[in-house]
Design a protein around this motif. Structure first.
Motif, PDB file in Angstrom:
ATOM      1  N   THR A  89     -27.415  18.194  45.383  1.00 23.87           N
ATOM      2  CA  THR A  89     -26.963  18.810  44.309  1.00 23.87           C
ATOM      3  C   THR A  89     -28.069  19.478  43.350  1.00 23.87           C
ATOM      4  OG1 THR A  89     -24.887  17.885  44.341  1.00 23.87           O
ATOM      5  CG2 THR A  89     -25.511  19.313  42.337  1.00 23.87           C
ATOM      6  N   ASN A  90     -28.070  20.680  43.240  1.00 23.21           N
ATOM      7  CA  ASN A  90     -29.120  21.352  42.332  1.00 23.21           C
ATOM      8  C   ASN A  90     -28.484  21.405  40.971  1.00 23.21           C
ATOM      9  OD1 ASN A  90     -30.782  23.014  40.750  1.00 23.21           O
ATOM     10  ND2 ASN A  90     -30.849  24.687  42.217  1.00 23.21           N
ATOM     11  N   VAL A  91     -28.966  20.436  40.101  1.00 24.73           N
ATOM     12  CA  VAL A  91     -28.009  20.196  38.695  1.00 24.73           C
ATOM     13  C   VAL A  91     -28.670  21.203  37.974  1.00 24.73           C
ATOM     14  CG1 VAL A  91     -28.073  18.796  36.829  1.00 24.73           C
ATOM     15  CG2 VAL A  91     -28.103  17.834  39.061  1.00 24.73           C
ATOM     16  N   GLY A  92     -29.988  21.829  38.113  1.00 23.51           N
ATOM     17  CA  GLY A  92     -30.506  22.965  37.151  1.00 23.51           C
ATOM     18  C   GLY A  92     -31.686  22.438  36.556  1.00 23.51           C
ATOM     19  N   GLY A  93     -31.707  22.501  35.252  1.00 20.98           N
ATOM     20  CA  GLY A  93     -32.914  22.089  34.527  1.00 20.98           C
ATOM     21  C   GLY A  93     -32.531  20.703  33.617  1.00 20.98           C
ATOM     22  N   LEU A  94     -33.782  20.014  32.974  1.00 26.02           N
ATOM     23  CA  LEU A  94     -33.629  18.704  32.801  1.00 26.02           C
ATOM     24  C   LEU A  94     -32.290  18.483  31.620  1.00 26.02           C
ATOM     25  CD1 LEU A  94     -34.721  16.100  32.071  1.00 26.02           C
ATOM     26  CD2 LEU A  94     -36.412  16.943  30.587  1.00 26.02           C
ATOM     27  N   GLY A  95     -32.263  19.462  30.934  1.00 23.08           N
ATOM     28  CA  GLY A  95     -31.133  19.269  30.149  1.00 23.08           C
ATOM     29  C   GLY A  95     -29.932  19.162  30.590  1.00 23.08           C
ATOM     30  N   ASP A  96     -29.455  20.001  31.594  1.00 23.49           N
ATOM     31  CA  ASP A  96     -28.330  19.958  32.290  1.00 23.49           C
ATOM     32  C   ASP A  96     -28.322  18.699  32.982  1.00 23.49           C
ATOM     33  OD1 ASP A  96     -27.797  22.746  31.762  1.00 23.49           O
ATOM     34  OD2 ASP A  96     -29.244  23.183  33.700  1.00 23.49           O
ATOM     35  N   ALA A  97     -29.465  18.019  33.581  1.00 19.74           N
ATOM     36  CA  ALA A  97     -29.345  16.600  34.194  1.00 19.74           C
ATOM     37  C   ALA A  97     -29.302  15.649  33.305  1.00 19.74           C
ATOM     38  CB  ALA A  97     -30.902  16.538  34.793  1.00 19.74           C
ATOM     39  N   LEU A  98     -29.664  15.895  32.007  1.00 16.88           N
ATOM     40  CA  LEU A  98     -29.152  14.630  31.105  1.00 16.88           C
ATOM     41  C   LEU A  98     -27.913  14.568  30.676  1.00 16.88           C
ATOM     42  CD1 LEU A  98     -32.673  15.054  28.770  1.00 16.88           C
ATOM     43  CD2 LEU A  98     -32.091  13.337  30.473  1.00 16.88           C
ATOM     44  N   ARG A  99     -27.400  15.859  30.429  1.00 22.45           N
ATOM     45  CA  ARG A  99     -26.045  15.918  30.285  1.00 22.45           C
ATOM     46  C   ARG A  99     -25.078  15.384  31.182  1.00 22.45           C
ATOM     47  NH1 ARG A  99     -27.925  20.431  27.821  1.00 22.45           N
ATOM     48  NH2 ARG A  99     -27.479  21.947  29.414  1.00 22.45           N
ATOM     49  N   LEU A 100     -25.237  15.833  32.557  1.00 25.19           N
ATOM     50  CA  LEU A 100     -24.537  15.497  33.618  1.00 25.19           C
ATOM     51  C   LEU A 100     -24.721  13.702  33.812  1.00 25.19           C
ATOM     52  CD1 LEU A 100     -22.562  15.678  36.068  1.00 25.19           C
ATOM     53  CD2 LEU A 100     -24.677  16.190  37.448  1.00 25.19           C
ATOM     54  N   LYS A 101     -25.826  13.336  33.720  1.00 25.68           N
ATOM     55  CA  LYS A 101     -26.067  11.855  33.752  1.00 25.68           C
ATOM     56  C   LYS A 101     -25.400  11.051  32.871  1.00 25.68           C
ATOM     57  CE  LYS A 101     -28.174   8.020  35.428  1.00 25.68           C
ATOM     58  NZ  LYS A 101     -27.311   6.740  35.381  1.00 25.68           N
ATOM     59  N   ALA A 102     -25.453  11.522  31.545  1.00 26.76           N
ATOM     60  CA  ALA A 102     -24.459  10.607  30.542  1.00 26.76           C
ATOM     61  C   ALA A 102     -23.023  10.812  30.734  1.00 26.76           C
ATOM     62  CB  ALA A 102     -25.011  11.635  29.180  1.00 26.76           C
ATOM     63  N   GLU A 103     -22.640  12.066  31.271  1.00 27.47           N
ATOM     64  CA  GLU A 103     -21.190  12.136  31.722  1.00 27.47           C
ATOM     65  C   GLU A 103     -20.751  11.199  32.721  1.00 27.47           C
ATOM     66  OE1 GLU A 103     -20.176  16.202  32.617  1.00 27.47           O
ATOM     67  OE2 GLU A 103     -21.015  16.937  30.827  1.00 27.47           O
ATOM     68  N   MET A 104     -21.571  11.119  33.709  1.00 23.55           N
ATOM     69  CA  MET A 104     -21.424  10.260  34.796  1.00 23.55           C
ATOM     70  C   MET A 104     -21.562   8.749  34.351  1.00 23.55           C
ATOM     71  SD  MET A 104     -23.745  12.093  37.501  1.00 23.55           S
ATOM     72  CE  MET A 104     -23.265  11.438  39.179  1.00 23.55           C
ATOM     73  N   ASP A 105     -22.278   8.306  33.442  1.00 22.87           N
ATOM     74  CA  ASP A 105     -22.433   7.002  32.836  1.00 22.87           C
ATOM     75  C   ASP A 105     -21.150   6.385  32.204  1.00 22.87           C
ATOM     76  OD1 ASP A 105     -24.926   6.854  34.312  1.00 22.87           O
ATOM     77  OD2 ASP A 105     -26.039   7.011  32.240  1.00 22.87           O
ATOM     78  N   LYS A 106     -20.862   7.596  31.393  1.00 17.97           N
ATOM     79  CA  LYS A 106     -19.439   7.468  30.637  1.00 17.97           C
ATOM     80  C   LYS A 106     -18.355   7.065  31.461  1.00 17.97           C
ATOM     81  CE  LYS A 106     -17.012   9.812  26.691  1.00 17.97           C
ATOM     82  NZ  LYS A 106     -16.832  10.761  26.114  1.00 17.97           N
ATOM     83  N   LYS A 107     -18.177   7.955  32.554  1.00 21.29           N
ATOM     84  CA  LYS A 107     -17.077   7.729  33.589  1.00 21.29           C
ATOM     85  C   LYS A 107     -16.967   6.402  34.164  1.00 21.29           C
ATOM     86  CE  LYS A 107     -16.236  12.727  34.110  1.00 21.29           C
ATOM     87  NZ  LYS A 107     -16.074  13.804  34.994  1.00 21.29           N
TER      88      LYS A 107
END
Length: 112
Positions: A89-107
């Motif tokens: 998966t191409n997540v995009g930029g660093l900000g996008d990656a940090l947000r997605l990782k935080a969401e995944m951790d929360k779930k």
């Protein structure tokens, strides 16, 4: 409701067995050193084909790539797909990656 609970437990088990996703920062060393997703590996996009083997990943491992804008991650994704990796998966930029990782951790935390 019982069926839903059974399905939910099964899905949580599948996710747990699947293992952690692999995060790869494809930016330059200077960009990586300035800040990155905490668990990310660093492989510059132009070295992806030569360096990915060092991680010893299964071809169906969940791989998340990011850079500054998504352009270099797209190039790296294409290289990995050509090598036979299937879940890239191409997540995009660093900000996008940090947000997605935080969401995944929360779930993941909520599922425990």
């Amino acid at each position: 409701m019982k069926v839903f609970s059974s399905i939910a437990l099964w899905l949580i088990s599948v996710v747990a067995l699947a293992g952690e996703p692999v995060w790869i920062d494809v930016r330059t060393a200077d960009e990586f050193n300035a800040g990155h997703v905490g668990v990310a590996h660093h492989i510059p996009h132009q070295q992806m084909a030569e360096q990915i083997g060092k991680l010893k990943l299964e071809k169906d491992a969940d791989i998340y790539l990011y850079c500054k804008s998504g352009r270099r991650a797209g190039i790296a994704r294409d290289a990995l797909l050509e090598l036979g990796y299937t879940q890239v998966t191409n997540v995009g930029g660093l900000g996008d990656a940090l947000r997605l990782k935080a969401e995944m951790d929360k779930k993941a935390k909520a599922a425990k």
